[in-house]
Scaffold this active site. Sequence first.
Site, PDB file in Angstrom:
ATOM      1  N   CYS A   1      -7.516  12.095  16.577  1.00 44.65           N
ATOM      2  CA  CYS A   1      -8.464  11.619  17.592  1.00 44.65           C
ATOM      3  C   CYS A   1      -9.888  12.004  17.224  1.00 44.65           C
ATOM      4  O   CYS A   1     -10.311  13.143  17.441  1.00 44.65           O
ATOM      5  CB  CYS A   1      -8.094  12.197  18.965  1.00 44.65           C
TER       6      CYS A   1
ATOM      7  N   CYS B   1     -12.052  13.000  20.203  1.00 48.15           N
ATOM      8  CA  CYS B   1     -11.845  14.380  20.655  1.00 48.15           C
ATOM      9  C   CYS B   1     -12.495  15.401  19.727  1.00 48.15           C
ATOM     10  O   CYS B   1     -13.095  16.383  20.185  1.00 48.15           O
ATOM     11  CB  CYS B   1     -10.347  14.691  20.740  1.00 48.15           C
ATOM     12  N   ASP B   2     -12.358  15.189  18.431  1.00 45.83           N
ATOM     13  CA  ASP B   2     -12.638  16.261  17.477  1.00 45.83           C
ATOM     14  C   ASP B   2     -13.832  16.043  16.552  1.00 45.83           C
ATOM     15  O   ASP B   2     -14.179  16.944  15.777  1.00 45.83           O
ATOM     16  CB  ASP B   2     -11.395  16.493  16.607  1.00 45.83           C
TER      17      ASP B   2
END
Length: 314
Positions: free
Chosen positions: A146, A149-150
Amino acid sequence: MDFKTGLVGSSSSTDRELDLIIAGGGPAALSAALYAARYDIEHIVLESYQPGGQAALTALIENYPGIKTISGGDLVANMKEQAESWGAVFKMASVISAVPLKDRIQIKADSSTYMARSLIIATGAAPAKLGVTGEDKFYGRGVSYCATCDAPFFRNAHVLVVGGGDSAVKEALHLSEFVSELTLVHRRDKFRAEPYLAEKLLSCGNCNVMWNTTLKEIKGDEGVQSVILNTPEGEKELELDGVFMYVGRKPATEPFSKLVELNENGTVKTHEIVRTSKENAFAAGDVTDNELRQVVTAVSDGARAASAVFDMLQ
């Protein structure tokens, strides 16, 4: 307990019979919830612990009709708000199993059991694993599925993206805004992604594409330090800081395997778009075997499924 509006609490077990259970929390489930509420079908949406599904993790959506650009998180938040405004009922829970019981369906969730006259399976799909050496070892320590997300954790780093479809290219574009260098490897000699996205990535200043190349191994100590690639010229080791995988999705259908027929790839086998092998169970979105998997098709599936439930209940 008011089952017509609001958020249902997650405590207490119940065998209360409902007209409909909607399993999932992504666009297909949210669309089904909106239509179920408008049809005045007594229902509960069992929303997983990742509200909004995979769509909520998409940094930018540019192909949803009527909306030029919007983040996935904002889009699904708007969908849920609209569904709730019509009286859709949500409960934070994951379905453990669903089995037929006479002419009803028994759905067991984390802390509750429900009897329902019908079920809409809209639990979506999670990123698939490639299964290479080091993938599990370095998950959360340089391996991610992701970018939304990261990506901030890889600012000014060199990362590898594996894949060639829409998800891989979209996430690579998002990553390119954070990293100093991005290498994308694809096992084929051209992208499967939309041409617009592909051209955008190819013109990106800090992105390099390696065609006909596969990832063999991820190496490192405390975190990712390099990868071994199978290239047309042979094995090659590339030093970098992170690996992002986009090699397909695994449908979240295991809880429904004793209720409906599944395909070999785990998707729900459907006919007439949303109908399953069980007459009072329907499927919508990425859990199905329908070819095109986009937010717009997921919401269409959800509307069709709720409409089919309404017709059945009549």
